[in-house]
Design a protein around this motif. Structure first.
Motif, PDB file in Angstrom:
ATOM      1  N   PRO A 120       0.811  -1.222   0.000  1.00  0.00           N
ATOM      2  CA  PRO A 120       0.000   0.000   0.000  1.00  0.00           C
ATOM      3  C   PRO A 120       0.849   1.280   0.000  1.00  0.00           C
ATOM      4  N   GLN A 121       1.949   1.290   0.757  1.00  0.00           N
ATOM      5  CA  GLN A 121       2.780   2.491   0.800  1.00  0.00           C
ATOM      6  C   GLN A 121       3.538   2.676  -0.503  1.00  0.00           C
ATOM      7  N   ILE A 122       3.987   1.564  -1.115  1.00  0.00           N
ATOM      8  CA  ILE A 122       4.649   1.655  -2.414  1.00  0.00           C
ATOM      9  C   ILE A 122       3.695   2.252  -3.449  1.00  0.00           C
ATOM     10  N   ALA A 123       2.463   1.780  -3.437  1.00  0.00           N
ATOM     11  CA  ALA A 123       1.459   2.304  -4.367  1.00  0.00           C
ATOM     12  C   ALA A 123       1.271   3.805  -4.168  1.00  0.00           C
ATOM     13  N   LEU A 124       1.246   4.250  -2.922  1.00  0.00           N
ATOM     14  CA  LEU A 124       1.067   5.666  -2.623  1.00  0.00           C
ATOM     15  C   LEU A 124       2.247   6.487  -3.122  1.00  0.00           C
ATOM     16  N   THR A 168      -1.077  -2.744  -9.504  1.00  0.00           N
ATOM     17  CA  THR A 168       0.045  -2.430 -10.402  1.00  0.00           C
ATOM     18  C   THR A 168       1.374  -2.735  -9.727  1.00  0.00           C
ATOM     19  N   VAL A 169       1.459  -2.481  -8.428  1.00  0.00           N
ATOM     20  CA  VAL A 169       2.672  -2.861  -7.682  1.00  0.00           C
ATOM     21  C   VAL A 169       2.901  -4.360  -7.816  1.00  0.00           C
ATOM     22  N   ARG A 170       1.851  -5.144  -7.619  1.00  0.00           N
ATOM     23  CA  ARG A 170       1.977  -6.597  -7.720  1.00  0.00           C
ATOM     24  C   ARG A 170       2.356  -7.019  -9.147  1.00  0.00           C
ATOM     25  N   THR A 171       1.838  -6.295 -10.133  1.00  0.00           N
ATOM     26  CA  THR A 171       2.156  -6.619 -11.529  1.00  0.00           C
ATOM     27  C   THR A 171       3.635  -6.375 -11.820  1.00  0.00           C
ATOM     28  N   HIS A 172       4.177  -5.257 -11.353  1.00  0.00           N
ATOM     29  CA  HIS A 172       5.603  -4.974 -11.569  1.00  0.00           C
ATOM     30  C   HIS A 172       6.466  -6.018 -10.861  1.00  0.00           C
ATOM     31  N   ARG A 173       6.077  -6.401  -9.660  1.00  0.00           N
ATOM     32  CA  ARG A 173       6.812  -7.435  -8.929  1.00  0.00           C
ATOM     33  C   ARG A 173       6.767  -8.745  -9.708  1.00  0.00           C
ATOM     34  N   LYS A 174       5.591  -9.107 -10.210  1.00  0.00           N
ATOM     35  CA  LYS A 174       5.431 -10.353 -10.964  1.00  0.00           C
ATOM     36  C   LYS A 174       6.289 -10.346 -12.234  1.00  0.00           C
ATOM     37  N   ARG A 175       6.322  -9.217 -12.915  1.00  0.00           N
ATOM     38  CA  ARG A 175       7.099  -9.144 -14.155  1.00  0.00           C
ATOM     39  C   ARG A 175       8.597  -9.194 -13.885  1.00  0.00           C
ATOM     40  N   GLY A 211      23.148  -6.553  -8.803  1.00  0.00           N
ATOM     41  CA  GLY A 211      23.503  -5.166  -9.072  1.00  0.00           C
ATOM     42  C   GLY A 211      22.407  -4.346  -9.711  1.00  0.00           C
ATOM     43  N   HIS A 212      21.181  -4.882  -9.764  1.00  0.00           N
ATOM     44  CA  HIS A 212      20.087  -4.102 -10.327  1.00  0.00           C
ATOM     45  C   HIS A 212      19.654  -2.977  -9.393  1.00  0.00           C
ATOM     46  N   ILE A 213      19.719  -3.213  -8.088  1.00  0.00           N
ATOM     47  CA  ILE A 213      19.345  -2.191  -7.120  1.00  0.00           C
ATOM     48  C   ILE A 213      20.345  -2.189  -5.983  1.00  0.00           C
ATOM     49  N   ASP A 214      20.365  -1.052  -5.260  1.00  0.00           N
ATOM     50  CA  ASP A 214      21.136  -0.925  -4.037  1.00  0.00           C
ATOM     51  C   ASP A 214      20.172  -0.647  -2.891  1.00  0.00           C
ATOM     52  N   ILE A 215      20.414  -1.254  -1.755  1.00  0.00           N
ATOM     53  CA  ILE A 215      19.641  -0.928  -0.563  1.00  0.00           C
ATOM     54  C   ILE A 215      20.303   0.272   0.095  1.00  0.00           C
ATOM     55  N   VAL A 216      19.520   1.303   0.347  1.00  0.00           N
ATOM     56  CA  VAL A 216      20.051   2.512   0.979  1.00  0.00           C
ATOM     57  C   VAL A 216      19.434   2.655   2.353  1.00  0.00           C
ATOM     58  N   PRO A 217      20.115   3.310   3.294  1.00  0.00           N
ATOM     59  CA  PRO A 217      19.632   3.331   4.672  1.00  0.00           C
ATOM     60  C   PRO A 217      18.404   4.184   4.895  1.00  0.00           C
ATOM     61  N   GLU A 218      18.261   5.274   4.120  1.00  0.00           N
ATOM     62  CA  GLU A 218      17.135   6.159   4.402  1.00  0.00           C
ATOM     63  C   GLU A 218      15.844   5.597   3.837  1.00  0.00           C
ATOM     64  N   ARG A 219      14.736   5.919   4.498  1.00  0.00           N
ATOM     65  CA  ARG A 219      13.411   5.535   4.021  1.00  0.00           C
ATOM     66  C   ARG A 219      12.738   6.752   3.421  1.00  0.00           C
ATOM     67  N   PRO A 220      12.032   6.586   2.304  1.00  0.00           N
ATOM     68  CA  PRO A 220      11.378   7.747   1.693  1.00  0.00           C
ATOM     69  C   PRO A 220      10.219   8.230   2.548  1.00  0.00           C
ATOM     70  N   GLU A 221       9.973   9.512   2.463  1.00  0.00           N
ATOM     71  CA  GLU A 221       8.836  10.062   3.205  1.00  0.00           C
ATOM     72  C   GLU A 221       7.527   9.742   2.481  1.00  0.00           C
ATOM     73  N   SER A 222       6.511   9.463   3.247  1.00  0.00           N
ATOM     74  CA  SER A 222       5.206   9.189   2.667  1.00  0.00           C
ATOM     75  C   SER A 222       4.588  10.468   2.143  1.00  0.00           C
ATOM     76  N   THR A 223       3.858  10.361   1.052  1.00  0.00           N
ATOM     77  CA  THR A 223       3.190  11.516   0.484  1.00  0.00           C
ATOM     78  C   THR A 223       1.765  11.556   0.962  1.00  0.00           C
ATOM     79  N   GLY A 224       1.182  12.758   1.067  1.00  0.00           N
ATOM     80  CA  GLY A 224      -0.220  12.891   1.399  1.00  0.00           C
ATOM     81  C   GLY A 224      -0.500  12.725   2.876  1.00  0.00           C
TER      82      GLY A 224
END
Length: 232
Positions: free
Chosen positions: A173-177, A185-192, A219-232
């Motif tokens: 839910p937070q990724i979608a936001l 759509t989040v689940r679709t991107h994960r599935k693909r 090497g497709h992604i890097d885990i970074v320590p900070e968490r993004p701020e939620s919008t809205g």
């Protein structure tokens, strides 16, 4: 009679380096001065923006050494493309062993790979080859990284973003936001993304932890320590 012209020999190979570890830059300059007088380090910078902002005397560097993991977290392929627009040949000079990140550099036009743990003589050979427009891979390990089939997996920009957020532990839910998309759509991107790995002959990945681990390891992604701020 005039004074005959003196043949000064070929001009030195002008090299720039993008690396955010100062000790590496100092070592490069010393190496060239002591063992390769035909190579001249004319510019150094901690990121591509800083290098391109410099007012360098002509002629411009013909070879740029590029570290693939910079602290500004700039995208590897874009860095290579921007440096190539200057007319320089780009050599990946890095400690990075993850095949997908190396593949991004090569796909964007880097002419070779030199690992920092390889002998300095390999770097000198690579610079001379790059200056001549030739490709160069510094060692057996570097060749294995370049040819590793894990680097062939292709993920879309949105698939990358979804996996990055999953890696940070965010729920659907937070990724979608954050991405302004639906949970479906989040689940679709994960599935693909999973399907892309399966297409490359990997066993089926059925949990978030598995797909995230694979994407980080390759090497497709890097885990970074900070968490993004939620919008809205």
């Amino acid at each position: 009679m005039g004074t005959p012209a003196v043949d000064k020999g070929p001009l030195p190979i002008r090299v720039a380096a993008v690396d955010d570890h100062p000790i590496i830059l100092y070592a490069l300059k010393a190496t060239f001065a002591e063992t390769a007088p035909d190579i001249q380090l004319v510019a150094v910078a901690e990121d591509v923006d800083a290098l391109l902002a410099q007012d360098l005397p002509a002629p411009p560097p013909s070879v740029v050494l590029l570290d693939l993991r910079l602290q500004d977290r700039s995208e590897t392929g874009e860095n290579v493309r921007r440096l190539r627009e200057t007319g320089a040949h780009v050599l990946a000079y890095t400690t990075e062993h993850r095949p997908a990140l190396v593949r991004k550099a090569l796909d964007a036009g880097a002419v070779g790979l030199v690992l920092k743990e390889d002998a300095q003589s390999k770097l000198v050979e690579a610079i001379r080859a790059a200056h001549a427009g030739e490709t160069y891979v510094s060692s057996r390990l570097a060749q294995q990284i370049v040819s590793d089939p894990r680097g062939a997996t292709r993920l879309s920009k949105q698939q990358h973003r979804v996996l990055e957020l999953l890696a940070r532990g965010l729920p659907h839910p937070q990724i979608a936001l954050l991405l302004h998309i639906t949970e479906d759509t989040v689940r679709t991107h994960r599935k693909r993304a999973i399907e892309a790995y399966t297409h490359e002959g990997k066993s089926l990945l059925d949990r978030n932890s598995q797909i995230v681990w694979q994407a980080v390891a390759d090497g497709h992604i890097d885990i970074v320590p900070e968490r993004p701020e939620s919008t809205g």
